[in-house]
Write a protein that holds these residues in place. Sequence first.
Motif, PDB file in Angstrom:
ATOM      1  N   TYR A  11       0.887  -1.170   0.000  1.00 25.20           N
ATOM      2  CA  TYR A  11       0.000   0.000   0.000  1.00 25.20           C
ATOM      3  C   TYR A  11       0.922   1.216   0.000  1.00 25.20           C
ATOM      4  O   TYR A  11       1.355   1.651   1.059  1.00 25.20           O
ATOM      5  N   ARG A  44      -8.405 -10.354   1.059  1.00 26.92           N
ATOM      6  CA  ARG A  44      -8.821  -9.524  -0.084  1.00 26.92           C
ATOM      7  C   ARG A  44      -8.147  -9.957  -1.377  1.00 26.92           C
ATOM      8  O   ARG A  44      -8.723  -9.831  -2.455  1.00 26.92           O
ATOM      9  N   GLN A  49     -10.536  -8.797  -4.373  1.00 28.90           N
ATOM     10  CA  GLN A  49     -10.784  -7.364  -4.208  1.00 28.90           C
ATOM     11  C   GLN A  49      -9.514  -6.572  -4.488  1.00 28.90           C
ATOM     12  O   GLN A  49      -9.580  -5.415  -4.877  1.00 28.90           O
ATOM     13  N   LYS A  51      -5.357  -6.845  -6.147  1.00 33.60           N
ATOM     14  CA  LYS A  51      -4.430  -7.596  -6.996  1.00 33.60           C
ATOM     15  C   LYS A  51      -3.073  -7.614  -6.302  1.00 33.60           C
ATOM     16  O   LYS A  51      -2.693  -6.604  -5.685  1.00 33.60           O
ATOM     17  N   PHE A  65      -9.189 -11.787  -9.260  1.00 39.61           N
ATOM     18  CA  PHE A  65      -9.605 -10.391  -9.361  1.00 39.61           C
ATOM     19  C   PHE A  65     -10.734 -10.212 -10.370  1.00 39.61           C
ATOM     20  O   PHE A  65     -10.589 -10.547 -11.542  1.00 39.61           O
ATOM     21  N   TYR A  71     -16.125 -16.299  -8.200  1.00 40.79           N
ATOM     22  CA  TYR A  71     -17.157 -15.933  -7.212  1.00 40.79           C
ATOM     23  C   TYR A  71     -18.319 -16.927  -7.200  1.00 40.79           C
ATOM     24  O   TYR A  71     -19.051 -17.003  -6.226  1.00 40.79           O
TER      25      TYR A  71
ATOM     26  N   GLU B  76     -20.958   3.405  -2.253  1.00 42.50           N
ATOM     27  CA  GLU B  76     -20.803   2.022  -1.773  1.00 42.50           C
ATOM     28  C   GLU B  76     -19.424   1.819  -1.158  1.00 42.50           C
ATOM     29  O   GLU B  76     -19.273   1.077  -0.183  1.00 42.50           O
ATOM     30  N   VAL B  83     -17.932  -4.326  -0.838  1.00 40.84           N
ATOM     31  CA  VAL B  83     -17.404  -5.696  -0.797  1.00 40.84           C
ATOM     32  C   VAL B  83     -18.486  -6.716  -1.141  1.00 40.84           C
ATOM     33  O   VAL B  83     -18.215  -7.730  -1.807  1.00 40.84           O
ATOM     34  N   LEU B  85     -20.955  -6.311  -3.188  1.00 43.30           N
ATOM     35  CA  LEU B  85     -21.272  -6.251  -4.617  1.00 43.30           C
ATOM     36  C   LEU B  85     -20.151  -6.849  -5.462  1.00 43.30           C
ATOM     37  O   LEU B  85     -20.416  -7.486  -6.484  1.00 43.30           O
ATOM     38  N   LEU B  86     -18.918  -6.631  -5.004  1.00 38.18           N
ATOM     39  CA  LEU B  86     -17.782  -7.058  -5.841  1.00 38.18           C
ATOM     40  C   LEU B  86     -17.389  -8.512  -5.630  1.00 38.18           C
ATOM     41  O   LEU B  86     -16.490  -9.007  -6.305  1.00 38.18           O
ATOM     42  N   THR B  87     -18.013  -9.192  -4.693  1.00 34.52           N
ATOM     43  CA  THR B  87     -17.697 -10.621  -4.517  1.00 34.52           C
ATOM     44  C   THR B  87     -18.881 -11.491  -4.937  1.00 34.52           C
ATOM     45  O   THR B  87     -19.027 -12.614  -4.463  1.00 34.52           O
ATOM     46  N   ARG B  92     -18.513  -6.817 -13.316  1.00 39.05           N
ATOM     47  CA  ARG B  92     -18.374  -5.411 -12.908  1.00 39.05           C
ATOM     48  C   ARG B  92     -19.022  -4.432 -13.890  1.00 39.05           C
ATOM     49  O   ARG B  92     -19.688  -3.488 -13.454  1.00 39.05           O
ATOM     50  N   ARG B 245     -13.686  -1.757 -14.295  1.00 37.64           N
ATOM     51  CA  ARG B 245     -13.386  -3.169 -14.580  1.00 37.64           C
ATOM     52  C   ARG B 245     -11.976  -3.549 -14.149  1.00 37.64           C
ATOM     53  O   ARG B 245     -11.711  -4.705 -13.814  1.00 37.64           O
ATOM     54  N   THR B 246     -11.075  -2.576 -14.153  1.00 37.05           N
ATOM     55  CA  THR B 246      -9.660  -2.918 -13.972  1.00 37.05           C
ATOM     56  C   THR B 246      -9.043  -2.402 -12.669  1.00 37.05           C
ATOM     57  O   THR B 246      -7.901  -2.739 -12.374  1.00 37.05           O
ATOM     58  N   HIS B 247      -9.775  -1.599 -11.936  1.00 34.93           N
ATOM     59  CA  HIS B 247      -9.183  -1.016 -10.723  1.00 34.93           C
ATOM     60  C   HIS B 247      -9.811  -1.582  -9.451  1.00 34.93           C
ATOM     61  O   HIS B 247     -10.914  -2.103  -9.476  1.00 34.93           O
ATOM     62  N   GLU B 248      -9.056  -1.429  -8.381  1.00 30.28           N
ATOM     63  CA  GLU B 248      -9.498  -1.954  -7.082  1.00 30.28           C
ATOM     64  C   GLU B 248     -10.409  -0.949  -6.386  1.00 30.28           C
ATOM     65  O   GLU B 248     -10.142   0.248  -6.428  1.00 30.28           O
ATOM     66  N   VAL B 250     -11.812  -0.752  -2.645  1.00 32.38           N
ATOM     67  CA  VAL B 250     -11.863  -1.324  -1.298  1.00 32.38           C
ATOM     68  C   VAL B 250     -12.032  -0.166  -0.326  1.00 32.38           C
ATOM     69  O   VAL B 250     -11.461   0.913  -0.527  1.00 32.38           O
ATOM     70  N   ALA B 251     -12.833  -0.385   0.702  1.00 32.65           N
ATOM     71  CA  ALA B 251     -12.968   0.642   1.733  1.00 32.65           C
ATOM     72  C   ALA B 251     -11.595   0.946   2.290  1.00 32.65           C
ATOM     73  O   ALA B 251     -10.896   0.046   2.745  1.00 32.65           O
ATOM     74  N   ALA B 255      -7.989  -1.214   5.157  1.00 35.18           N
ATOM     75  CA  ALA B 255      -6.772  -1.838   4.645  1.00 35.18           C
ATOM     76  C   ALA B 255      -5.864  -2.233   5.786  1.00 35.18           C
ATOM     77  O   ALA B 255      -5.624  -1.477   6.707  1.00 35.18           O
TER      78      ALA B 255
END
Lengths: 305, 256
Positions: A11, A44, A49, A51, A65, A71, B76, B83, B85-87, B92, B245-248, B250-251, B255
Amino acid sequence: MITLKNASRWYGEVIGLNDVSCQVGPGLTALLGMNGAGKSTLMRLVTGQLKPTTGEVSVFGLPPFANPDVYRRLGFCPEIDNFYERSSGREFVTYMARLNGYGPAEAKRRTETSLERVGMSDRADREIAGYSKGMRQRIKLAQAILHDPDIILLDEPLNGLDPLGRRQFMDVLATLAHEGRCVMVSSHILYEVEQMTRTLLLLHRGRLLATGDLKVIRSLIDKHPQKIRLETDDPRRVAVSLAGLPNVLSLQFDPLGRALLLEVREPDSFYAALPSLVLDEGLPIHGFSSPDNDLESVFRYLVQE
Amino acid sequence: MFGVVYSYALKDFLRFSRLIAWLILGGLTFLLGAVWQRLMPGSTPSQSYGDVSTLMVFRILPLASAIFSTSVISQEVEQKTIVYLLTRTVPRPVLLLGRYAASVTVVALVSAFTAILLSVSTFHSGALGNALLWRDLGSIGLAALAYGSLFTFVSLLFNRAMLVCLLFAFGWETSVPNMPGAMGRVSLVTYVQALASHPPLGGDSKLLAFATATLSNQDVSPAIGGAVLSCVFLLGLVAAVGWFRTHEFVARDDAE
C-alpha cells in the motif's frame, strides 16, 4: 483450492503482505495474526478485491480479481460491519442471491435455506439497523454460503458474538468444513481458533511465519523453554527427582508451597517421562498444566516477542 | 443481471428520504414560476417558463446528477458495502451500468417532475401543450445521461467524489459559461441550453444572466448541443466501465 506464490502486496510504501507462498485445501484453516499482520490483505487478495503487487494468487487455478467464475464457487464473510441498514436481513440476503444470478424463486429458496442454517430464519424480517452484533454476523455468514460455495472465507467472524453464539457459529463452520469445503477463518484471538482447528497459517507483519498443523508448529518451537506447573504437596521432593531429567532447565517453588514451576525443552519428551516417575518413585503430583500450551504461546515464540 | 442491479438500485435511490429534498425544490420551482410573471411585467408564459427553467430545472439537474452519480459506486465504497457487490458473480461492467442507469432514471425523473410543475404553474391548464416543456424533457434525458456518465467516471477517480462533482456542477458550470469568448464551450450547460433552445432571457439583469450561465452568449446550434452531449455520455461511460473493470475498490480505512 487456494494458491499463493510469492504474493506481495504494497500500500504505497507500506507492505501489507510480504512474499507469501502457501496452498490451502479442503477443511477448516485458521489464518492467525495480530492486528496489522496482513490477514485482511490476504483475504482480499484471495477474494479478488485486490491484486497482488508481485507474485500470483489463484483460486481453482484462476486469478480471482473481478472474476465471476471464481465468485460462483467462493463465499466471503467480511470483517466490516456495514450493511444496507434500512433493508431487512431477508431482503439483504435475497439481494445477494439475485446478484449471484439466481431467479426470484431460487433466490428465495436459497435465502431461506441459508437463513435457516445460521439460525436467523425467524428474525430476518426486521431492519438490519436494529440487529445485535451476533445477528449481523449471522446475516453476513448467510450471504456468504447461500450459493453453496466450495471456498468460504471469514474475516474475524467471531467478533462480538456471545459464548452461545460463538459455539453455534463454530458448529456451522465445522459442518461446512466437514462437508469438504475449504473454510478459512481469520482471527487474532488464538484461543478461539484453537477450539476450531489445528490447521494454521501464521502471519506476522505481512510474512507467513508458519503453516500446517499446530503440532508441526509446536515442533518448531521445541527449542524454546516451555513453562509447566506441577501441583504437589511436596514440591522439594518432586524437584529433586525432576532435576535429573536432561530437558528440565529450571525449577522454581511456588511461594505458597503447593506447586513447582518448571522450564523444560522438548516438552513432549518430558510429558512422556513424567508418568513413570510418578509411578516408580511415587511422586505426589496431583495435576499439571502449562500456561504456554496454547496458540498464544506458539505465536509469541515464533515472533520472538 | 442488469435488470436485477437496476431495479434494486432504483428502489434504493427512490426512497422517500432521498427524494424529499428534490420534491421541495420542485415545489419551490412551482412557486417561482407562479410569481415570475408578477415579478417580470409583460412576461409571457413561454418567457416565464423559459427563464425559470433555465434558472431552476437546468441547475437542479447537474446537482441531482452529482449526488446520485456518486451513489453508483463511490457511496458504496464510502459505506463499505462495496465488498458485497464485488464478490458476487455479477460482472463489474453490468454492476456499474445497472446502477448508472438507475441513477440517470432518478435524475431524469426529478428534473422532469420539476419541469412539469413549472409548466403547470406558468401555463396552468395548457401545461402539456407547452412546446418548451417537451423540448426540455428531451434535453433533460440527454443531459442526465451526459452528466451522469461524466460524474460516474469522476466518482471512480477521487475519494470524496461528491465534493468534486458539486464543485463542477455549481462552480464550473456557472462561472465558465459566463466567461468571455468561447470559454463557454468547455462547459456542458452551454450545450444543454443550446439543445433546450429557450427564448432569450427576459429583462436585462446581469445577475440573472450570471445565475443562468447566459452572460456570454454562445452561438451553439441544438444539433451541436445534442452531438456534444452524446459524445460526453458515450466517452464518459466507456471510461467509467473501463476504469471500474480494472481497478481496485476497497474501503480505505479497512486496509490492513
